[in-house]
Design a protein around this motif. Structure first.
Motif, PDB file in Angstrom:
ATOM      1  N   CYS A 307      35.804 -30.866 -56.535  1.00  9.31           N
ATOM      2  CA  CYS A 307      34.594 -31.325 -55.843  1.00  9.31           C
ATOM      3  C   CYS A 307      33.897 -30.161 -55.139  1.00  9.31           C
ATOM      4  O   CYS A 307      32.663 -30.127 -55.058  1.00  9.31           O
ATOM      5  CB  CYS A 307      34.898 -32.470 -54.896  1.00  9.31           C
ATOM      6  SG  CYS A 307      35.976 -32.134 -53.514  1.00  9.31           S
ATOM      7  N   ALA A 308      34.639 -29.151 -54.688  1.00 13.60           N
ATOM      8  CA  ALA A 308      34.006 -27.976 -54.095  1.00 13.60           C
ATOM      9  C   ALA A 308      33.270 -27.151 -55.147  1.00 13.60           C
ATOM     10  O   ALA A 308      32.224 -26.559 -54.863  1.00 13.60           O
ATOM     11  CB  ALA A 308      35.053 -27.110 -53.396  1.00 13.60           C
ATOM     12  N   ALA A 309      33.805 -27.110 -56.381  1.00 11.85           N
ATOM     13  CA  ALA A 309      33.105 -26.413 -57.461  1.00 11.85           C
ATOM     14  C   ALA A 309      31.784 -27.106 -57.770  1.00 11.85           C
ATOM     15  O   ALA A 309      30.766 -26.446 -58.030  1.00 11.85           O
ATOM     16  CB  ALA A 309      33.990 -26.361 -58.706  1.00 11.85           C
ATOM     17  N   ALA A 310      31.778 -28.433 -57.759  1.00 12.30           N
ATOM     18  CA  ALA A 310      30.520 -29.163 -57.948  1.00 12.30           C
ATOM     19  C   ALA A 310      29.553 -28.852 -56.814  1.00 12.30           C
ATOM     20  O   ALA A 310      28.349 -28.630 -57.039  1.00 12.30           O
ATOM     21  CB  ALA A 310      30.793 -30.666 -58.024  1.00 12.30           C
ATOM     22  N   ALA A 311      30.056 -28.807 -55.589  1.00 10.02           N
ATOM     23  CA  ALA A 311      29.212 -28.473 -54.439  1.00 10.02           C
ATOM     24  C   ALA A 311      28.619 -27.078 -54.583  1.00 10.02           C
ATOM     25  O   ALA A 311      27.446 -26.841 -54.244  1.00 10.02           O
ATOM     26  CB  ALA A 311      30.032 -28.567 -53.151  1.00 10.02           C
ATOM     27  N   TRP A 312      29.422 -26.142 -55.100  1.00  6.91           N
ATOM     28  CA  TRP A 312      28.930 -24.775 -55.298  1.00  6.91           C
ATOM     29  C   TRP A 312      27.758 -24.749 -56.279  1.00  6.91           C
ATOM     30  O   TRP A 312      26.754 -24.059 -56.058  1.00  6.91           O
ATOM     31  CB  TRP A 312      30.049 -23.865 -55.792  1.00  6.91           C
ATOM     32  CG  TRP A 312      29.526 -22.582 -56.356  1.00  6.91           C
ATOM     33  CD1 TRP A 312      29.363 -22.272 -57.675  1.00  6.91           C
ATOM     34  CD2 TRP A 312      29.013 -21.468 -55.618  1.00  6.91           C
ATOM     35  NE1 TRP A 312      28.796 -21.027 -57.804  1.00  6.91           N
ATOM     36  CE2 TRP A 312      28.566 -20.515 -56.565  1.00  6.91           C
ATOM     37  CE3 TRP A 312      28.892 -21.189 -54.258  1.00  6.91           C
ATOM     38  CZ2 TRP A 312      28.017 -19.296 -56.189  1.00  6.91           C
ATOM     39  CZ3 TRP A 312      28.338 -19.970 -53.888  1.00  6.91           C
ATOM     40  CH2 TRP A 312      27.909 -19.041 -54.834  1.00  6.91           C
ATOM     41  N   ILE A 313      27.861 -25.510 -57.376  1.00  3.04           N
ATOM     42  CA  ILE A 313      26.764 -25.549 -58.355  1.00  3.04           C
ATOM     43  C   ILE A 313      25.502 -26.123 -57.720  1.00  3.04           C
ATOM     44  O   ILE A 313      24.395 -25.621 -57.949  1.00  3.04           O
ATOM     45  CB  ILE A 313      27.173 -26.383 -59.583  1.00  3.04           C
ATOM     46  CG1 ILE A 313      28.293 -25.676 -60.362  1.00  3.04           C
ATOM     47  CG2 ILE A 313      25.976 -26.639 -60.491  1.00  3.04           C
ATOM     48  CD1 ILE A 313      27.889 -24.363 -61.007  1.00  3.04           C
ATOM     49  N   ILE A 314      25.652 -27.149 -56.898  1.00  3.38           N
ATOM     50  CA  ILE A 314      24.494 -27.707 -56.190  1.00  3.38           C
ATOM     51  C   ILE A 314      23.892 -26.639 -55.280  1.00  3.38           C
ATOM     52  O   ILE A 314      22.674 -26.431 -55.250  1.00  3.38           O
ATOM     53  CB  ILE A 314      24.907 -28.941 -55.361  1.00  3.38           C
ATOM     54  CG1 ILE A 314      25.519 -30.032 -56.255  1.00  3.38           C
ATOM     55  CG2 ILE A 314      23.710 -29.477 -54.576  1.00  3.38           C
ATOM     56  CD1 ILE A 314      24.609 -30.577 -57.320  1.00  3.38           C
ATOM     57  N   ALA A 315      24.740 -25.940 -54.530  1.00  2.00           N
ATOM     58  CA  ALA A 315      24.267 -24.906 -53.609  1.00  2.00           C
ATOM     59  C   ALA A 315      23.566 -23.778 -54.355  1.00  2.00           C
ATOM     60  O   ALA A 315      22.494 -23.308 -53.941  1.00  2.00           O
ATOM     61  CB  ALA A 315      25.442 -24.356 -52.795  1.00  2.00           C
ATOM     62  N   PHE A 316      24.158 -23.318 -55.455  1.00  2.00           N
ATOM     63  CA  PHE A 316      23.561 -22.222 -56.221  1.00  2.00           C
ATOM     64  C   PHE A 316      22.169 -22.600 -56.717  1.00  2.00           C
ATOM     65  O   PHE A 316      21.216 -21.821 -56.603  1.00  2.00           O
ATOM     66  CB  PHE A 316      24.463 -21.857 -57.404  1.00  2.00           C
ATOM     67  CG  PHE A 316      23.922 -20.739 -58.256  1.00  2.00           C
ATOM     68  CD1 PHE A 316      24.282 -19.424 -58.000  1.00  2.00           C
ATOM     69  CD2 PHE A 316      23.058 -20.993 -59.309  1.00  2.00           C
ATOM     70  CE1 PHE A 316      23.781 -18.386 -58.772  1.00  2.00           C
ATOM     71  CE2 PHE A 316      22.545 -19.968 -60.083  1.00  2.00           C
ATOM     72  CZ  PHE A 316      22.908 -18.656 -59.818  1.00  2.00           C
ATOM     73  N   ASN A 317      22.041 -23.793 -57.276  1.00  2.00           N
ATOM     74  CA  ASN A 317      20.748 -24.215 -57.802  1.00  2.00           C
ATOM     75  C   ASN A 317      19.732 -24.461 -56.689  1.00  2.00           C
ATOM     76  O   ASN A 317      18.542 -24.226 -56.864  1.00  2.00           O
ATOM     77  CB  ASN A 317      20.923 -25.452 -58.678  1.00  2.00           C
ATOM     78  CG  ASN A 317      21.429 -25.106 -60.060  1.00  2.00           C
ATOM     79  OD1 ASN A 317      20.656 -24.839 -60.968  1.00  2.00           O
ATOM     80  ND2 ASN A 317      22.751 -25.098 -60.231  1.00  2.00           N
TER      81      ASN A 317
END
Length: 350
Positions: A307-317
């Motif tokens: 779930c943190a990896a998904a959060a990272w993708i949201i943050a990056f975009n």
């Protein structure tokens, strides 16, 4: 994630036709006719037949042409953009690793294009060619598509476990996978600058750092595997409910939970369902489908890293949107997701 969805284009070009921004960045020419002549000469030399017709032109990072050769073969010729910053060193190695993975997967019956040539360095450009696979871009938010993508991700990760040395060759992946140096990597395209965050967006820096820290803490000691670094509907093709094509093979070596989390954040994006990333609920349901596909659950630290990896993708975009607007434009959809649901991603339970 990178959007390289296909844009249909006529086979006949007027001499005045102008190349796209991506084509100019990769090939350095404004003339479509000139670019076609260059690519046709490449096909003649490396594939044994020049270009007869052009089926489509696409790409926002690399310049992608789907063509039919004089001998009747349908192929894709891709001009690869030189990465920014430190990624420039070793860029050819990562392309070679992806081609190796494609050959291995295609031989195993997985639906990915078979490499035909490359990477070939010509006049300062890097080109590859592969078979063109037919099919339709699926509606990413359809439940059937989500299950196909979860199954395809689990399957190719499992297949690539057996490929010797691939983890070392694949490396940490393109910029949107690089959370390790937090909060921001060097972006994959110089049109944005992540060096200085515009005023009012310090909260986004902190959010990306928390996502990065949670991944690093929870993935410690876990096995590294290799997967597609940009696994989403727009990079796939479906025919009669079957996954028949998977494209834009860039690799990332990370834990299985992290790679699944990356995909969970962006799986639905496609030309038919829009470019929106996943809501927290959509992330959770993709990860549930992924667990079913792999035949084993994600537990404890694996779940928190996913779930943190998904959060990272949201943050990056979201950071990409800020970079494109200079922090002064209308708030984009990914920035809204990060602002309104940031903690929900990090605390997902399923």
């Amino acid at each position: 994630m990178a959007d390289t969805s296909s844009t249909p284009s006529s086979a006949d070009f007027d001499a005045s036709d102008r190349t796209t921004d991506t084509e100019r960045a990769v090939h350095g020419t404004e003339s479509v006719a000139e670019l076609r002549a260059f690519l046709s000469a490449y096909a003649g030399e490396h594939l044994g037949s020049p270009i007869r017709t052009v089926r489509f032109r696409a790409g926002r990072i690399d310049a992608v042409w789907g063509v039919e050769l004089d001998d009747g073969r349908a192929v894709v010729i891709k001009g690869h953009r030189t990465p920014a910053g430190p990624d420039t060193v070793g860029a050819l190695d990562t392309i070679v690793a992806a081609r190796d993975a494609q050959r291995y997967l295609a031989a195993a019956g997985f639906p990915c294009p078979e490499p035909l040539s490359g990477p070939d360095e010509i006049d300062g450009r890097v080109l590859t060619a592969e078979t063109l696979l037919a099919g339709e871009v699926p509606a990413g938010r359809a439940s059937a598509t989500r299950r196909l993508l979860a199954e395809g991700l689990a399957r190719h990760i499992d297949l690539l476990r057996a490929r010797p040395g691939l983890r070392e060759k694949a490396g940490p992946g393109p910029s949107w996978c690089r959370y390790q140096a937090g909060p921001w990597p060097v972006p994959h395209d110089p049109i944005v600058n992540f060096d200085v965050t515009p005023a009012g967006y310090d909260w986004l820096d902190e959010y990306a750092r928390r996502a990065s820290d949670q991944i690093l803490t929870c993935r410690e000691g876990a096995e590294l595997v290799v997967g597609h670094a940009d696994w989403y509907a727009g990079n796939t093709a479906v025919l009669d409910g079957v996954l028949v094509g998977t494209f834009d093979w860039e690799l990332v070596a990370d834990t299985e939970a992290v790679i699944a989390g990356f995909a969970a954040a962006c799986y639905a994006a496609s030309s038919t369902s829009g470019a929106g990333l996943s809501t927290p609920d959509e992330v959770a349901v993709f990860l549930q489908d992924y667990q079913a596909a792999r035949g084993a659950g994600l537990y404890g630290r694996e779940r928190r890293s996913a779930c943190a990896a998904a959060a990272w993708i949201i943050a990056f975009n979201a950071r990409w949107e800020v970079g494109m607007s200079g922090g002064k434009g209308e708030e984009g959809p990914n920035l809204t997701l990060a602002r309104e649901h940031g903690q929900d991603y990090l605390d997902l339970i399923w």
